[in-house]
Design a protein around this motif. Structure first.
Motif, PDB file in Angstrom:
ATOM      1  N   VAL A   1      37.256  34.367  47.119  1.00 20.01           N
ATOM      2  CA  VAL A   1      36.462  35.269  47.945  1.00 20.01           C
ATOM      3  C   VAL A   1      37.336  36.426  48.416  1.00 20.01           C
ATOM      4  O   VAL A   1      38.445  36.224  48.897  1.00 20.01           O
ATOM      5  N   PHE A   2      36.830  37.615  48.227  1.00 21.02           N
ATOM      6  CA  PHE A   2      37.467  38.810  48.768  1.00 21.02           C
ATOM      7  C   PHE A   2      36.761  39.163  50.071  1.00 21.02           C
ATOM      8  O   PHE A   2      35.530  39.270  50.101  1.00 21.02           O
ATOM      9  N   THR A   3      37.512  39.304  51.138  1.00 22.36           N
ATOM     10  CA  THR A   3      36.892  39.718  52.399  1.00 22.36           C
ATOM     11  C   THR A   3      37.286  41.162  52.678  1.00 22.36           C
ATOM     12  O   THR A   3      38.453  41.483  52.868  1.00 22.36           O
ATOM     13  N   ALA A   4      36.282  42.010  52.689  1.00 20.74           N
ATOM     14  CA  ALA A   4      36.521  43.445  52.863  1.00 20.74           C
ATOM     15  C   ALA A   4      35.808  43.918  54.116  1.00 20.74           C
ATOM     16  O   ALA A   4      34.897  44.730  54.081  1.00 20.74           O
ATOM     17  N   LEU A   5      36.267  43.358  55.247  1.00 19.76           N
ATOM     18  CA  LEU A   5      35.645  43.655  56.532  1.00 19.76           C
ATOM     19  C   LEU A   5      36.715  44.155  57.499  1.00 19.76           C
ATOM     20  O   LEU A   5      37.908  44.004  57.243  1.00 19.76           O
ATOM     21  N   PRO A   6      36.321  44.762  58.598  1.00 17.19           N
ATOM     22  CA  PRO A   6      37.318  45.230  59.567  1.00 17.19           C
ATOM     23  C   PRO A   6      38.172  44.066  60.089  1.00 17.19           C
ATOM     24  O   PRO A   6      37.741  42.913  60.058  1.00 17.19           O
ATOM     25  N   HIS A   7      39.353  44.367  60.593  1.00 17.07           N
ATOM     26  CA  HIS A   7      40.238  43.305  61.077  1.00 17.07           C
ATOM     27  C   HIS A   7      39.548  42.514  62.197  1.00 17.07           C
ATOM     28  O   HIS A   7      38.741  43.046  62.944  1.00 17.07           O
ATOM     29  N   GLY A   8      39.888  41.249  62.262  1.00 16.09           N
ATOM     30  CA  GLY A   8      39.352  40.402  63.326  1.00 16.09           C
ATOM     31  C   GLY A   8      37.996  39.809  63.037  1.00 16.09           C
ATOM     32  O   GLY A   8      37.590  38.824  63.638  1.00 16.09           O
ATOM     33  N   VAL A   9      37.268  40.378  62.083  1.00 17.14           N
ATOM     34  CA  VAL A   9      35.880  39.968  61.877  1.00 17.14           C
ATOM     35  C   VAL A   9      35.743  38.703  61.030  1.00 17.14           C
ATOM     36  O   VAL A   9      34.890  37.866  61.271  1.00 17.14           O
ATOM     37  N   SER A  10      36.611  38.565  60.027  1.00 21.99           N
ATOM     38  CA  SER A  10      36.354  37.502  59.050  1.00 21.99           C
ATOM     39  C   SER A  10      37.281  36.299  59.184  1.00 21.99           C
ATOM     40  O   SER A  10      37.246  35.397  58.352  1.00 21.99           O
ATOM     41  N   ASN A  11      38.060  36.247  60.246  1.00 20.99           N
ATOM     42  CA  ASN A  11      39.025  35.149  60.365  1.00 20.99           C
ATOM     43  C   ASN A  11      38.376  33.770  60.319  1.00 20.99           C
ATOM     44  O   ASN A  11      38.889  32.851  59.680  1.00 20.99           O
TER      45      ASN A  11
ATOM     46  N   ILE B   1      53.554  37.481  64.315  1.00 18.40           N
ATOM     47  CA  ILE B   1      52.282  37.651  65.004  1.00 18.40           C
ATOM     48  C   ILE B   1      52.363  38.653  66.147  1.00 18.40           C
ATOM     49  O   ILE B   1      51.403  39.375  66.452  1.00 18.40           O
ATOM     50  N   GLU B   2      53.516  38.757  66.745  1.00 16.23           N
ATOM     51  CA  GLU B   2      53.671  39.698  67.869  1.00 16.23           C
ATOM     52  C   GLU B   2      53.527  41.146  67.416  1.00 16.23           C
ATOM     53  O   GLU B   2      52.968  41.974  68.113  1.00 16.23           O
ATOM     54  N   THR B   3      54.090  41.418  66.251  1.00 15.18           N
ATOM     55  CA  THR B   3      53.945  42.777  65.733  1.00 15.18           C
ATOM     56  C   THR B   3      52.466  43.090  65.513  1.00 15.18           C
ATOM     57  O   THR B   3      51.978  44.141  65.925  1.00 15.18           O
ATOM     58  N   TYR B   4      51.771  42.153  64.908  1.00 14.66           N
ATOM     59  CA  TYR B   4      50.326  42.345  64.701  1.00 14.66           C
ATOM     60  C   TYR B   4      49.603  42.604  66.012  1.00 14.66           C
ATOM     61  O   TYR B   4      48.835  43.557  66.152  1.00 14.66           O
ATOM     62  N   GLU B   5      49.859  41.731  66.977  1.00 12.40           N
ATOM     63  CA  GLU B   5      49.101  41.832  68.228  1.00 12.40           C
ATOM     64  C   GLU B   5      49.453  43.086  69.026  1.00 12.40           C
ATOM     65  O   GLU B   5      48.615  43.648  69.721  1.00 12.40           O
TER      66      GLU B   5
ATOM     67  N   TYR C   1      47.773  46.072  66.812  1.00 13.99           N
ATOM     68  CA  TYR C   1      46.314  45.983  66.693  1.00 13.99           C
ATOM     69  C   TYR C   1      45.643  45.788  68.047  1.00 13.99           C
ATOM     70  O   TYR C   1      44.418  45.877  68.153  1.00 13.99           O
ATOM     71  N   GLN C   2      46.455  45.486  69.048  1.00 15.28           N
ATOM     72  CA  GLN C   2      45.924  45.338  70.407  1.00 15.28           C
ATOM     73  C   GLN C   2      44.811  44.289  70.488  1.00 15.28           C
ATOM     74  O   GLN C   2      43.827  44.468  71.231  1.00 15.28           O
ATOM     75  N   VAL C   3      44.958  43.229  69.719  1.00 11.89           N
ATOM     76  CA  VAL C   3      44.035  42.095  69.830  1.00 11.89           C
ATOM     77  C   VAL C   3      44.851  40.820  69.654  1.00 11.89           C
ATOM     78  O   VAL C   3      45.973  40.844  69.170  1.00 11.89           O
ATOM     79  N   LYS C   4      44.270  39.744  70.099  1.00  6.90           N
ATOM     80  CA  LYS C   4      44.892  38.447  69.901  1.00  6.90           C
ATOM     81  C   LYS C   4      44.476  37.931  68.522  1.00  6.90           C
ATOM     82  O   LYS C   4      43.323  38.026  68.135  1.00  6.90           O
ATOM     83  N   HIS C   5      45.406  37.392  67.764  1.00  2.00           N
ATOM     84  CA  HIS C   5      45.091  36.873  66.430  1.00  2.00           C
ATOM     85  C   HIS C   5      44.384  35.540  66.585  1.00  2.00           C
ATOM     86  O   HIS C   5      44.848  34.650  67.279  1.00  2.00           O
ATOM     87  N   SER C   6      43.249  35.393  65.908  1.00  2.25           N
ATOM     88  CA  SER C   6      42.437  34.204  66.165  1.00  2.25           C
ATOM     89  C   SER C   6      42.817  32.991  65.305  1.00  2.25           C
ATOM     90  O   SER C   6      42.360  31.895  65.559  1.00  2.25           O
ATOM     91  N   CYS C   7      43.602  33.185  64.276  1.00  8.41           N
ATOM     92  CA  CYS C   7      44.059  31.978  63.563  1.00  8.41           C
ATOM     93  C   CYS C   7      45.510  32.128  63.125  1.00  8.41           C
ATOM     94  O   CYS C   7      45.787  32.297  61.932  1.00  8.41           O
ATOM     95  N   PRO C   8      46.377  32.063  64.102  1.00 13.21           N
ATOM     96  CA  PRO C   8      47.803  32.275  63.839  1.00 13.21           C
ATOM     97  C   PRO C   8      48.377  31.265  62.841  1.00 13.21           C
ATOM     98  O   PRO C   8      49.326  31.587  62.125  1.00 13.21           O
TER      99      PRO C   8
END
Lengths: 345, 345, 345, 345
Positions: free
Chosen positions: B72-82, B107-111, B114-121
């Motif tokens: 599956v290719f997920t081509a959605l904005p960040h945070g949406v398809s986790n 993960i810290e660099t990402y957060e 992106y200014q969001v918390k990663h939902s599946c670290p």
């Protein structure tokens, strides 16, 4: 593998042919010729082809072409390649000519509209007009095909079903056509300077464009009577595309559905013709593909039909149709190498 | 046949994926999902695909996707398809995510960027950064790939050989990048209205664009030291393309030939990287293809190198690289379905 | 009424001069000269001028020009008009030259970057560099003005306040500039064919563009030390505009507000310079106008400032600044004929 | 000084009005209104206007408008401003409405084509159709003017002389019109996203566009008989311009010269109409100006005339003609503020 050669490989139609042939699985590019760039690699002239087609361009003569190739595409201005074509034909090769030279049944029509004397009229008798959807069976047996013009392919296919069904008056047919700039070729000209081409548009050769005669020839054949019509080409600021708006008076008050049925019937087995039942074609639906898109509107108020037909001028209007012709001439699947969707973006 | 699904099939990256997958000979399109257009055919949203991909769009959940697909290719904005990705991963599918969510080692660099918390670290630990030319072996073994950003693919590949060879100072690296408008996606916005986009250009997110952190992560890995750099994105009036101009101070007075050799060596087996020895890349050389074109100039007067790297943002910068990743993950030839030349026109 | 003449009236800069002069209330167009189009009306070459300027083009010599004009604008390639300029100057006319010939304080710099011998070095001593915002008082007294280049006007005005205030390091200044296609002039070339120009972009003359030397000359004067810098021109698919992204390392950690104040102070009485406090310039804000738009971002992470400066290359970068110079030289209001807003659309 | 107000100042027609009024020497901008942007400066919404028009946008009511203004331009969608217009008219102001609401002589035609009920039919009786070249004397005396549509201005002026002279058949008139994208306004829509608009084109509202009825109204008046005709609008990838190709059958075999004479006679004192004797109009000849350019070709073979007429949709097709109307209504020179040449580039 079919060994294919292209004369005039560095013009826009030639380069598009090379791009298509490079991913055609039953063909190998056996020879590319260019007067201007002989000695350079095709991929130096078109760096998009680096790693895809690095063949060195030659200044090829008929002799060389005949040795190296099974089929030769000639993508040169009209009048230029007749001698070579004649020689290749005699040596038994198959030839697909993208100029206007072998599109006519009647030499007088050619000479009148092109204002030149045809240099090998005898070949006109054996050449076949390569509009695949209309002349498939003849093309299969042909060794010399006159590949149709871009405006003509689009216009003819847009109007053919209506004339076949005797649904429109043959007087007052008007084709208002719009072309992308690649239709003018790669040659330089003030009119094609980016700054004088973007954000502007114009009509040109109004009432005198050569493709008029080619359209009239084919539509007359279909209608069974001589048709003359208005054809007005325009230049619009996009690279690719022929977008034709066709007007004709209906012989009786047909509904849209009745007319659409004529199109579905006429093109029922045609892979490359797409009929729009609920919308109208737009140029980015065909760009990059070999499709012909057709839609229509009935103006009940005026008893008139307005047909929109649309192709990519470099593909269905030139290189793609040439490959389609080659496929037919060699008994390959007609859509070999032409199945890709358009770019949209 | 690999059964492939696309979530977010009607965005620009999604649609380009569909176009590529439709002519990929070892893949069948098993599921296309779109929230907005569920129930319609893909070819109604993108009529360029009529006759090529007429699959009906679903509002797919993980369960359905898992049944229908191998990848599956997920081509959605960040945070949406986790959440979906997590479920698909657990069910044993392979997933290629085109958002920024699975591109980071830290993960810290990402957060932070992106200014969001990663939902599946936890998945971040198993995901692989899908820049094929740099992480090929890990990708082959991966089941979850974070497909790189467009700007980052272009910028990283442009500078990697110089850093690998310790040829440039790691301070004062500047990447001045220019993007075509499709990089902004299909969503509406005043800035993307034709009239406010054509004939103009602008810089945006200066010194704050998220791709900066992705570039820094990868270049730091290659250099073996932490690199920070200036990255400035610009919007230019063309549909496709990332064109990056990169500046770095040379550690000693290298010649152009010496630097080019580093590139040829670094990319010696890379089919999709083309080095320019005698010219510089131009955007229409890569448009429509999966190629990365790279050229450079040495400014001897200033002891500086200026590198140009250039890709099609929707292909090598998104959908093409995703297919390349799929090919690697399934043991197919890496260039399957990606061999076509660019459009040039 | 000032009687104005233009030599080279049919090039893009010349035609823009004619357009501006035609609505300048203290000027009459006394003579338009063109080698190529002599004998035709200006409005035949540029039909946009029909009813606005129908003057017949001449193949003018210095004698004629001197009789008919008070001021002559020479809009020809470098090296071409020196003889005429010399003659006109001797006859007491005022001359504004749009080529690179009279922009240099140091003949050696000119000859090194232009690779030609200057044919009238004595005039270089009396000519003034016509960047109005920096040399206003000298221009007012001048009879020969070297009108600045488009890239240079934009780049110099973008960096001047920072150097004047000693706020940036003079090493590692990088100017990444993007130009519309009209900057290349009206001459034909494959690179300017619409089909090879739209939807693409490229860098050119990297590290070797002549305007580098002009920028260095003026910024060195302001900084009080010799400055060398990277200047990279790019061609982007729009007709008008110079958009420059400038990078420099800050000498100490300035805030954005502190830097903006330097700009507001430096340009406090300048009608044509607009500072952006809360946004950044975009090309369609200046297109069609004589404005210079400037904005900036401080990258605190890296201690670097990124400045954006933006002009219309044909107006503030050529014809508009030439008119501004004329206004200064004749004691007219500096903005006479230059007050119009840009087009935006 | 005439105190002018604009309701709907931030749409494209409104913004163009502001740009023109800002350099109109007998007008001051007394009030700009915008629902969406009230409270912001006009120059924040259109930064091209910084330093030219920094007026703060209001959410103006009729009361305020009446106090501040002598003339109000309403540039809002049809049906929206009738109430305000009614109030302003009663208070004695002059009003120029750019919507379709006050363009019709016959309320039934309006209601049929716009599919709404007209909310102030009594004003329709006093309003004048503001096509200056046809209704100059009435406009001079009017207090309420219905400013014509862009397509209609272009089409009517292109055909009027032929109908006036009874030279063409009134059946089989076909107008194939092409519009730049600004004609669709500033509102967002997928069709106006840069990526789905550049490099493509389409027809829309075929046989149903409202401007058809406006064209038919005026041409019927001129011809002295009821005319119905085909009008097909197209969207082409350029910002500005209406380019119309008109087809009509000649009543007898006129020469081109005879027909051109009809145009020269009909428009003999018209400053803004330019007839092409030896060439045809092109869109960049009118862009940025208030001109209407007209040329024609006689197709002797078919007994048909093909007329090309061309305007800038935002100027002669909207804001420029509105200013021309204002000039007439206030007894100013008709071309005040409208004399500038087009941009060409």
């Amino acid at each position: 593998m079919i060994r294919a050669g292209v004369l005039g490989a560095t013009g826009y139609a030639g380069a598009e042919l090379v791009r298509l042939l490079a991913s055609h699985k039953d063909t190998e590019i056996a020879m590319l010729a260019s007067k201007t760039y002989a000695g350079q690699k095709m991929s130096e002239v078109y760096p998009s082809l680096r790693g895809v087609c690095d063949v060195v361009l030659e200044e090829a003569d008929a002799e060389t072409a005949a040795q190296k190739c099974d089929v030769v595409f000639t993508a040169l201005p009209h009048g230029v390649s007749n001698e070579v074509i004649s020689a290749l034909y005699e040596k038994g090769l198959k030839v697909i000519d993208l100029s206007g030279d072998f599109r006519y049944n009647d030499i007088e029509t050619y000479e009148k509209w092109y204002q030149v004397k045809h240099s090998c009229p005898e070949l006109l008798k054996v050449s076949v007009y390569g509009l695949c959807e209309l002349h498939r069976e003849e093309i299969k047996k042909a060794r010399l095909v006159g590949n149709p013009g871009c405006y003509t392919t689009c216009s003819i296919l847009g109007l053919a079903p209506l004339l076949k069904n005797n649904a429109i008056e043959t007087k007052n047919i008007i084709i208002d056509a719009k072309s992308g700039v690649s239709g003018a070729g790669r040659g330089l000209g003030q009119a094609y300077h980016f700054c004088e081409c973007t954000e502007t548009m114009k009509a040109y050769k109004v009432a005198t464009h050569r493709h008029t005669s080619e359209i009239e020839q084919e539509l007359s054949l279909i209608a069974g009577e001589e048709i003359t019509l208005s054809f007005t080409p325009h230049l619009v600021p996009m690279k690719r595309g022929i977008f034709a708006t066709e007007y004709a008076n209906l012989k009786k008050p047909y509904t849209k559905e009745e007319l659409l049925k004529m199109y579905h019937d006429f093109y029922q087995n045609e892979k490359f013709v797409r009929i729009y039942d609920n919308a109208l074609p737009e140029n980015n639906h065909v760009t990059g593909s070999n499709f012909v898109d057709i839609g229509l509107t009935v103006d009940e108020r005026l008893g008139r039909v307005i047909v929109i037909s649309n192709i990519d001028n470099l593909i269905k209007g030139a290189a793609g149709q040439a490959v389609q012709n080659m496929n037919l001439m060699f008994g390959l699947p007609e859509d070999e190498g032409l199945c890709g969707a358009g770019y949209y973006l």
